[in-house]
Design a protein around this motif. Structure first.
Motif, short mmCIF file in Angstrom:
data_model
loop_
_atom_site.label_atom_id
_atom_site.label_comp_id
_atom_site.label_asym_id
_atom_site.label_seq_id
_atom_site.Cartn_x
_atom_site.Cartn_y
_atom_site.Cartn_z
N ARG A 155 0.75 -0.81 0.46
CA ARG A 155 -0.18 0.17 0.32
C ARG A 155 1.18 1.31 -0.07
NH1 ARG A 155 -2.14 -0.33 5.84
NH2 ARG A 155 -0.07 0.17 7.55
N ASP A 156 0.25 2.16 -0.69
CA ASP A 156 1.05 3.51 -0.51
C ASP A 156 0.68 4.16 0.88
OD1 ASP A 156 1.78 3.02 -3.08
OD2 ASP A 156 0.80 5.51 -3.34
N ARG A 161 5.61 3.18 0.59
CA ARG A 161 5.08 2.12 0.70
C ARG A 161 5.74 0.94 1.04
NH1 ARG A 161 5.02 0.76 -6.25
NH2 ARG A 161 3.73 2.07 -6.53
N GLU A 162 4.51 0.05 1.96
CA GLU A 162 4.17 -0.47 3.06
C GLU A 162 4.00 -1.86 2.30
OE1 GLU A 162 3.26 1.18 7.67
OE2 GLU A 162 2.24 0.73 6.47
N ASN A 163 4.75 -3.55 3.02
CA ASN A 163 4.11 -4.05 2.56
C ASN A 163 3.30 -5.27 3.72
OD1 ASN A 163 4.87 -4.68 -0.11
ND2 ASN A 163 7.05 -4.82 1.28
N VAL A 164 1.79 -5.55 3.55
CA VAL A 164 0.65 -6.01 4.82
C VAL A 164 0.35 -7.14 4.53
CG1 VAL A 164 0.39 -3.68 5.88
CG2 VAL A 164 -0.80 -3.66 3.43
#
Lengths: 245, 319
Positions: A155-156, A161-164
Motif C-alpha cells: 500500500r502507498d 510504500r508498505e507491505n501488509v
C-alpha cells in the motif's frame, strides 16, 4: 473464492463540469459516463485472482438504470454477475451502507474498490464498508496477492510504500500500478448480454451529508509571459513580488 | 462538546499538516466556544501543541501503535472522543488520515466530509467547502449528524501560533492485540526528501525533459529553492521517475504555494492534481500548450536551457 468489486459510474475525465438549478445540481446533460478508472483496476485484479483460485467475481453499483451500460461493460470485461442498488448514490455513507447490506446476504471472501471515484474523490467507501462489516482495510494498494486464506498487499503511505498482510475476508482499495486494465473483447461483450444484472432495492438511511451548492474554483486571470532570453526575470518575480522564497 | 484533532506524527516528528489541522481545530473551537484537544498516537513529535492552539493533549503510547493499523488508530481516537465528549474530529488528509477517517465515521455514527479546503461555516448548521470532480469544482457539504468528521487537505489552512502551553491528559487506553487486524511486513520510505504532499514549493518535470539523464536540472533547481520534485504521468509510466513523484489525477494531488512545471503540456488529468497550487509557472516549447491557460507565469522555451538559468539566478539571490 468469491470476490465483490464495487463499481462507480463517473463522468469522463475530460468532462467540462457545469451546474444547474442555481448551482445546486451537477448538470448531467451531454456528459459522457465511464467506469471509474480505479474500479477498472480492481475489477481486473479481482478477475486475475479469481482465475487462479477457481473463484467468481460479482460487481455492485449504487445507481439508477442509466448506469446499466457501464455495468454491462464490467460484465464484458469478465465479471460473472452484477448487482445494482436502484438509487442515486447520494453520499459515501449511503453507498457503503447499501453495499454492506448486500454483503451480509452473500459470503464474500474479498471486496475490492478503487482508491477513490473521480467524481467526488471522497475515497471513503472502502473504509466505511470495512468498519460496517468489521473487516480489515488495506487502503491504496499497488499490489494485491492471495494465497492460503491470506491477502498480502503493498500500500502507498506518505513518502513510501508498505507491505501488509491480512486474513480474509477483508477490503482492499486499488491504486494506479496495480495492473493493466482489461479491455472487453467481442466474445466478452456477447456473453455480457446474458449475464445476470440483478437490481436490488435500496435500504432507507438518514441524510448524513448533503451538497447545498457548487462553485467553480477561482480561475487564473491570465498568464504573464516572460521571454526565454530573460528567464531569470521569473525568479526575480517569485522572490520580490510573490515572496515565495 | 469539544473539537478533537488527530496530531499525526511520522517517526517521532509531527507533520506540517498536523500543525495546520491543530490551527484549524482551534479556530473552529473558538467559533463554537469550546475546547480544542489534540490526540497523539505512538511515537510522537516533541513540540507542545499548545503553540499551535491545542488547549489539551491526549497521548497514547503503546507498542501496538508502532506500526500503522487503521483499526487500532481509529479505536484510540474514537475512545478519546467518547470519553472527552468531542463532537467534531479533525484529521489531515494524508494516506494515514484517509484510512482512519471513514472507520471513525462509522464508530461515531458521524457525518463525514473529506477534501475539506476551508473553515467550517457554523452560522446555520455546519457546512464546509470540499474539492470535487478532481479539483474542477468546489462543493459545499452540509454535515447533518451531531458527530462530525473532517479531513483537511494539506497546505489549505495556514498555521497559527499561540503563546500557550497545552495541558496533558492521561486517559485509560483499552487497546489490545485483538484490535490489530492487519500486519505490516515491511516499510520502505524515501529518506532525506521533502514529502510531496507537504511541500510548499514543487518543481515538476515532464516528457519535455527528454530523458532521465536531464533530471539533474530539475533536482538542482529544487535543491537551490528547497523544493520537492514531482513528475507527470508519462514520466512515471516510462519509469524515468518513481510512481511516488507522479502528480495528477491518478497520482498525488498537491496544493503547494509554488508549482513550476517544466516540459509538461498540462493535460486535464495533470491539472486535476495541481490546479490547487497558489502560483503556477509553466516552461514549455509549445506556446499552444494548454498548461499556459492555467498558469500565472509562463516561459515559452526549452526546459533544458531555461532550468539551469533559473537555478543560477536563485543561487545568486541566495548568496
Amino acid at each position: 473464492m468469491k470476490i465483490l468489486v464495487c463499481i462507480s459510474v463517473v463522468p469522463d475525465t475530460t468532462t467540462k463540469i457545469t451546474f444547474k438549478d442555481n448551482d445546486t445540481t451537477f448538470d448531467k446533460s451531454s456528459v459522457q459516463y465511464i467506469l471509474n478508472p480505479y474500479d477498472e483496476l480492481s475489477l481486473t485484479r479481482a478477475l486475475e485472482i479469481a482465475e487462479q483460485n477457481a473463484g467468481t467475481v460479482h460487481t455492485i453499483t449504487v445507481g439508477e438504470s442509466d448506469c446499466d451500460p457501464i455495468i454491462r461493460k464490467a460484465l464484458a470485461i469478465g465479471a460473472h454477475e452484477a448487482y445494482r442498488v436502484d438509487a442515486q448514490p447520494k453520499n459515501a455513507p449511503f453507498v457503503a451502507h447499501q453495499i454492506a447490506s448486500h454483503v451480509k446476504s452473500e459470503n464474500y471472501d474479498l471486496i475490492l474498490t478503487g482508491r477513490e471515484s473521480i467524481d467526488y474523490n471522497g475515497g471513503m467507501v472502502q473504509g466505511l464498508l470495512a468498519e460496517l462489516l468489521q473487516w480489515p482495510l488495506i487502503n491504496v494498494a499497488t499490489e494485491i496477492n492471495y494465497s492460503d486464506q491470506e491477502i498480502t498487499a503493498c500500500r502507498d503511505i506518505d513518502g513510501g510504500r508498505e507491505n501488509v498482510k491480512s486474513s480474509i475476508p477483508c477490503v482492499v482499495s486499488a491504486q494506479k500500478d496495480l495492473c493493466e486494465p482489461r479491455i472487453p473483447n467481442m466474445r466478452g461483450i456477447m456473453m455480457a448480454r446474458s449475464k445476470p444484472l440483478n437490481v436490488i432495492k435500496a435500504i432507507d438511511l438518514p441524510e448524513f451529508t448533503e451538497i447545498t451548492k457548487y462553485e467553480l474554483p477561482p480561475s487564473k486571470t491570465g498568464v504573464k509571459l516572460i521571454s526565454a532570453e530573460n528567464a531569470e526575470e521569473l525568479i526575480d518575480i517569485l522572490h520580490n513580488e510573490e515572496k515565495l522564497f | 462538546m469539544a473539537v478533537l484533532i488527530f496530531a499525526e506524527s511520522d517517526s517521532g516528528f509531527y507533520k506540517k499538516s498536523t500543525f495546520e489541522a491543530i490551527s484549524y481545530g482551534r479556530k473552529l473551537a473558538d467559533q463554537l466556544g469550546t475546547t480544542c484537544i489534540a490526540i497523539s498516537i505512538g511515537n510522537k513529535g516533541t513540540e507542545n501543541l499548545g503553540s499551535f492552539g491545542a488547549h489539551q493533549e491526549v497521548l497514547y503510547v503503546n507498542e501496538l501503535y508502532q506500526t500503522f493499523n487503521p483499526q487500532s488508530y481509529a479505536k484510540a481516537i474514537s475512545q478519546t472522543a467518547q470519553q472527552l465528549d468531542c463532537n467534531v474530529i479533525i484529521i489531515s488528509q494524508t494516506y494515514t488520515g484517509k484510512s482512519i477517517a471513514p472507520l471513525l465515521a462509522i464508530k461515531q455514527n458521524a457525518s463525514i466530509a473529506t477534501g475539506v479546503i476551508g473553515m467550517a461555516n457554523t452560522i446555520d448548521g455546519f457546512t464546509v467547502k470540499t474539492t470535487a470532480f478532481s479539483n474542477k469544482a468546489i462543493a459545499h457539504v452540509k454535515l447533518n449528524q451531531e458527530q462530525k468528521i473532517l479531513t483537511i487537505i494539506p497546505n489549505s489552512y495556514q498555521i497559527n501560533t499561540y503563546s500557550e502551553t497545552s495541558e496533558i491528559i492521561n486517559l485509560e487506553d483499552t487497546i489490545a492485540a485483538s484490535d490489530i487486524n492487519s500486519t505490516v511486513l515491511s516499510t520502505h520510505k524515501e529518506t532525506g526528501k521533502i514529502p510531496l504532499t507537504e511541500a510548499e514549493l514543487v518543481i515538476s518535470g515532464g516528457r519535455g525533459l527528454k530523458g532521465t539523464e536531464n533530471w539533474n536540472l530539475v533536482e538542482e533547481l529544487a535543491s537551490a529553492l528547497g523544493a520537492a520534485t514531482a513528475c507527470s504521468k508519462p514520466v512515471s509510466d516510462m519509469e524515468w521517475r518513481p510512481h511516488s513523484e507522479h502528480v495528477g489525477q491518478t497520482g498525488i494531488t498537491i496544493k503547494p504555494n509554488l508549482y513550476i512545471a517544466a516540459g509538461i503540456s498540462g493535460a486535464i488529468q495533470h491539472l486535476a492534481g495541481v490546479s490547487g497550487s497558489k502560483v503556477i509557472c509553466v516552461i514549455n516549447t509549445d506556446p499552444e500548450a494548454p498548461f499556459f491557460k492555467a498558469a500565472d507565469y509562463g516561459i515559452v522555451g526549452d526546459a533544458l536551457e531555461v532550468l539551469p538559468r533559473l537555478t543560477r539566478r536563485i543561487l545568486e539571490i541566495k548568496k
